[in-house]
Design a protein around this motif. Structure first.
Motif, PDB file in Angstrom:
ATOM      1  N   VAL A   1     139.895  16.577  96.838  1.00 45.86           N
ATOM      2  CA  VAL A   1     140.349  16.906  95.351  1.00 45.86           C
ATOM      3  C   VAL A   1     140.039  16.360  94.319  1.00 45.86           C
ATOM      4  CG1 VAL A   1     141.790  18.413  93.906  1.00 45.86           C
ATOM      5  CG2 VAL A   1     141.848  18.866  96.774  1.00 45.86           C
ATOM      6  N   TYR A   2     139.152  16.548  93.383  1.00 43.75           N
ATOM      7  CA  TYR A   2     138.906  15.599  92.195  1.00 43.75           C
ATOM      8  C   TYR A   2     139.564  16.205  90.923  1.00 43.75           C
ATOM      9  CZ  TYR A   2     135.554  13.747  95.482  1.00 43.75           C
ATOM     10  OH  TYR A   2     134.779  13.239  96.523  1.00 43.75           O
ATOM     11  N   PRO A   3     140.715  15.554  90.271  1.00 42.96           N
ATOM     12  CA  PRO A   3     140.956  16.250  89.219  1.00 42.96           C
ATOM     13  C   PRO A   3     140.507  15.439  88.020  1.00 42.96           C
ATOM     14  CG  PRO A   3     142.313  14.129  89.858  1.00 42.96           C
ATOM     15  CD  PRO A   3     141.188  14.661  90.936  1.00 42.96           C
ATOM     16  N   GLU A   4     140.514  16.323  86.818  1.00 45.88           N
ATOM     17  CA  GLU A   4     140.048  15.883  85.542  1.00 45.88           C
ATOM     18  C   GLU A   4     138.617  15.906  85.577  1.00 45.88           C
ATOM     19  OE1 GLU A   4     142.335  12.618  84.259  1.00 45.88           O
ATOM     20  OE2 GLU A   4     144.266  13.855  83.654  1.00 45.88           O
ATOM     21  N   VAL A   5     138.078  16.664  86.125  1.00 40.56           N
ATOM     22  CA  VAL A   5     136.388  16.694  86.099  1.00 40.56           C
ATOM     23  C   VAL A   5     136.180  17.428  84.957  1.00 40.56           C
ATOM     24  CG1 VAL A   5     134.385  17.043  87.454  1.00 40.56           C
ATOM     25  CG2 VAL A   5     136.356  16.142  88.607  1.00 40.56           C
ATOM     26  N   PRO A   6     135.129  16.958  84.172  1.00 37.45           N
ATOM     27  CA  PRO A   6     134.407  17.888  83.030  1.00 37.45           C
ATOM     28  C   PRO A   6     133.644  18.960  83.691  1.00 37.45           C
ATOM     29  CG  PRO A   6     133.308  15.778  83.037  1.00 37.45           C
ATOM     30  CD  PRO A   6     134.480  15.750  83.925  1.00 37.45           C
ATOM     31  N   LEU A   7     134.211  20.338  83.516  1.00 36.44           N
ATOM     32  CA  LEU A   7     133.461  21.424  84.124  1.00 36.44           C
ATOM     33  C   LEU A   7     133.141  22.419  83.120  1.00 36.44           C
ATOM     34  CD1 LEU A   7     135.592  21.677  87.459  1.00 36.44           C
ATOM     35  CD2 LEU A   7     133.246  20.795  87.217  1.00 36.44           C
ATOM     36  N   LEU A   8     132.014  23.316  83.546  1.00 38.80           N
ATOM     37  CA  LEU A   8     131.719  24.506  83.003  1.00 38.80           C
ATOM     38  C   LEU A   8     131.299  25.411  84.051  1.00 38.80           C
ATOM     39  CD1 LEU A   8     129.248  23.596  79.858  1.00 38.80           C
ATOM     40  CD2 LEU A   8     131.661  24.831  79.678  1.00 38.80           C
ATOM     41  N   TYR A   9     131.440  26.668  83.983  1.00 43.83           N
ATOM     42  CA  TYR A   9     131.002  27.780  84.711  1.00 43.83           C
ATOM     43  C   TYR A   9     130.174  28.565  84.098  1.00 43.83           C
ATOM     44  CZ  TYR A   9     130.822  31.745  87.935  1.00 43.83           C
ATOM     45  OH  TYR A   9     130.190  32.596  88.839  1.00 43.83           O
ATOM     46  N   ASP A  10     128.976  28.509  84.557  1.00 38.54           N
ATOM     47  CA  ASP A  10     127.844  29.355  83.812  1.00 38.54           C
ATOM     48  C   ASP A  10     127.650  30.888  84.710  1.00 38.54           C
ATOM     49  OD1 ASP A  10     125.546  30.729  83.197  1.00 38.54           O
ATOM     50  OD2 ASP A  10     124.445  29.100  82.624  1.00 38.54           O
ATOM     51  N   SER A  11     128.258  31.764  84.335  1.00 37.25           N
ATOM     52  CA  SER A  11     128.712  33.081  85.015  1.00 37.25           C
ATOM     53  C   SER A  11     127.205  33.768  84.767  1.00 37.25           C
ATOM     54  CB  SER A  11     129.615  33.710  84.562  1.00 37.25           C
ATOM     55  OG  SER A  11     129.852  34.011  83.109  1.00 37.25           O
ATOM     56  N   TYR A  12     126.247  33.470  84.271  1.00 42.20           N
ATOM     57  CA  TYR A  12     124.965  34.268  83.972  1.00 42.20           C
ATOM     58  C   TYR A  12     124.053  33.641  85.261  1.00 42.20           C
ATOM     59  CZ  TYR A  12     120.605  35.418  82.131  1.00 42.20           C
ATOM     60  OH  TYR A  12     119.308  36.287  81.686  1.00 42.20           O
ATOM     61  N   LEU A  13     124.006  32.342  85.457  1.00 39.45           N
ATOM     62  CA  LEU A  13     123.093  31.773  86.474  1.00 39.45           C
ATOM     63  C   LEU A  13     123.945  31.541  87.545  1.00 39.45           C
ATOM     64  CD1 LEU A  13     121.236  29.220  84.388  1.00 39.45           C
ATOM     65  CD2 LEU A  13     120.378  31.642  85.089  1.00 39.45           C
TER      66      LEU A  13
ATOM     67  N   PHE B   1     132.994  21.860  77.706  1.00 37.65           N
ATOM     68  CA  PHE B   1     133.407  21.139  78.712  1.00 37.65           C
ATOM     69  C   PHE B   1     135.038  21.131  78.565  1.00 37.65           C
ATOM     70  CE2 PHE B   1     130.074  20.058  81.612  1.00 37.65           C
ATOM     71  CZ  PHE B   1     128.983  19.866  80.861  1.00 37.65           C
ATOM     72  N   GLU B   2     135.767  21.302  79.693  1.00 38.18           N
ATOM     73  CA  GLU B   2     137.101  21.103  79.726  1.00 38.18           C
ATOM     74  C   GLU B   2     137.393  20.622  81.086  1.00 38.18           C
ATOM     75  OE1 GLU B   2     139.380  24.609  79.181  1.00 38.18           O
ATOM     76  OE2 GLU B   2     138.005  25.494  77.582  1.00 38.18           O
ATOM     77  N   LYS B   3     138.393  19.784  81.287  1.00 39.10           N
ATOM     78  CA  LYS B   3     138.909  19.166  82.443  1.00 39.10           C
ATOM     79  C   LYS B   3     139.406  20.008  83.643  1.00 39.10           C
ATOM     80  CE  LYS B   3     139.843  14.693  80.408  1.00 39.10           C
ATOM     81  NZ  LYS B   3     140.963  13.434  79.945  1.00 39.10           N
ATOM     82  N   GLY B   4     138.725  20.107  84.588  1.00 37.39           N
ATOM     83  CA  GLY B   4     139.203  21.068  85.634  1.00 37.39           C
ATOM     84  C   GLY B   4     139.459  20.239  86.860  1.00 37.39           C
ATOM     85  N   THR B   5     139.603  20.847  87.909  1.00 37.93           N
ATOM     86  CA  THR B   5     140.110  20.514  89.377  1.00 37.93           C
ATOM     87  C   THR B   5     138.875  20.850  90.074  1.00 37.93           C
ATOM     88  OG1 THR B   5     142.057  20.169  88.901  1.00 37.93           O
ATOM     89  CG2 THR B   5     141.505  20.181  91.356  1.00 37.93           C
ATOM     90  N   LEU B   6     138.064  19.997  91.069  1.00 40.89           N
ATOM     91  CA  LEU B   6     136.967  20.468  91.639  1.00 40.89           C
ATOM     92  C   LEU B   6     137.315  19.726  93.393  1.00 40.89           C
ATOM     93  CD1 LEU B   6     134.135  21.305  92.175  1.00 40.89           C
ATOM     94  CD2 LEU B   6     133.404  18.702  91.515  1.00 40.89           C
ATOM     95  N   SER B   7     137.320  20.722  94.332  1.00 35.48           N
ATOM     96  CA  SER B   7     137.421  20.205  95.675  1.00 35.48           C
ATOM     97  C   SER B   7     136.065  20.094  96.535  1.00 35.48           C
ATOM     98  CB  SER B   7     138.326  21.323  96.396  1.00 35.48           C
ATOM     99  OG  SER B   7     138.314  20.817  97.942  1.00 35.48           O
ATOM    100  N   ILE B   8     135.820  19.228  97.024  1.00 33.83           N
ATOM    101  CA  ILE B   8     134.451  19.168  97.540  1.00 33.83           C
ATOM    102  C   ILE B   8     134.638  18.303  99.013  1.00 33.83           C
ATOM    103  CG2 ILE B   8     132.100  17.724  97.559  1.00 33.83           C
ATOM    104  CD1 ILE B   8     131.543  18.441  94.647  1.00 33.83           C
ATOM    105  N   ASN B   9     134.181  18.834  99.961  1.00 33.42           N
ATOM    106  CA  ASN B   9     134.265  18.396 101.481  1.00 33.42           C
ATOM    107  C   ASN B   9     135.854  17.887 101.669  1.00 33.42           C
ATOM    108  OD1 ASN B   9     131.593  18.766 101.986  1.00 33.42           O
ATOM    109  ND2 ASN B   9     130.966  16.570 100.888  1.00 33.42           N
TER     110      ASN B   9
END
Length: 234
Positions: free
Chosen positions: A78-90, A67-75
């Motif tokens: 923008v939420y900064p410093e969100v722990p994120l992973l991107y599973d590019s297999y699923l 997990f690394e701190k990323g930025t997430l925009s929903i609706n």
């Protein structure tokens, strides 16, 4: 429950402004925001993430398995410093629930955009249903102009024939597109991109040679360059 209500009230205030804002711009709210973020319902109501089989060599993630701190925009928020992973297999975006110590899925259709710590920017873009690897519709943004240059990062598995503790191995793959007005145009060679963008072939080839760009060697930078040139010519 009080924490969820508190954070939802903050989120409602941001939404009522009618445009995208960064949660935490007001520094007086930032400590409270960091404390309440894990409880925000948009981030924690997805299903529990299922780990890939340990019999597959490698990992299913883009860039990092941690997990690394990323930025997430929903609706529009923008939420900064969100722990994120991107599973590019699923083709799934994953965050972490600190209370239940679980990896939680974020519903792709909720995502406007997310940016990982390495700067890679992704969007959920509906459509392209005829494309075999579309899955949940998450694409990396390479460049934006009149057209948007996209790459679909995905992983497949390849069976291992030799004696090993693994049955298969993850293999990284990429497909490229130019997108405009809801239409995905696949790009697998230079001439396709030039034709789709409506560029003057003779002039753009000269510019590409000067810039030392080749689609086969570096398709990401190649498409970024063409999209920028296409916008300049309009």
């Amino acid at each position: 429950m009080q924490k969820i209500i508190f954070f939802l009230l903050i989120a409602t205030c941001f939404v009522s402004n009618g445009f995208s804002q960064v949660v935490g711009d007001n520094l007086s709210y930032l400590p409270e925001y960091k404390e309440q973020l894990p409880y925000f319902q948009e981030l924690i109501t997805g299903g529990q993430y299922a780990e890939a089989s340990r019999l597959i060599q490698g990992n299913p993630y883009f860039a990092s398995r941690q997990f690394e701190k990323g930025t997430l925009s929903i609706n529009g928020i923008v939420y900064p410093e969100v722990p994120l992973l991107y599973d590019s297999y699923l083709d799934q975006v994953v965050t972490f629930h600190p209370i239940f110590n679980q990896k939680i899925l974020i519903k792709p259709e909720k995502i406007d955009r997310f940016v990982l710590s390495n700067g890679a920017s992704f969007r959920f873009i509906p459509g392209n249903s005829g494309y075999l690897h579309n899955q949940n519709g998450i694409y990396e943004i390479l460049g934006e102009g009149e057209f948007i240059a996209l790459v679909k990062r995905y992983k497949s598995t390849k069976a291992l024939r030799e004696m090993s503790q693994f049955d298969a191995v993850f293999v990284d793959k990429s497909d490229f597109f130019l997108w405009k007005d809801g239409k995905f145009s696949p790009v697998s060679k230079k001439s396709q991109a030039i034709e789709i963008l409506g560029l003057n072939r003779k002039e753009i080839n000269k510019q590409l040679r000067t810039a030392g760009l080749n689609f086969n060697q570096n398709p990401e930078t190649f498409l970024q360059f063409l999209v920028t040139k296409s916008s300049e010519n309009k």
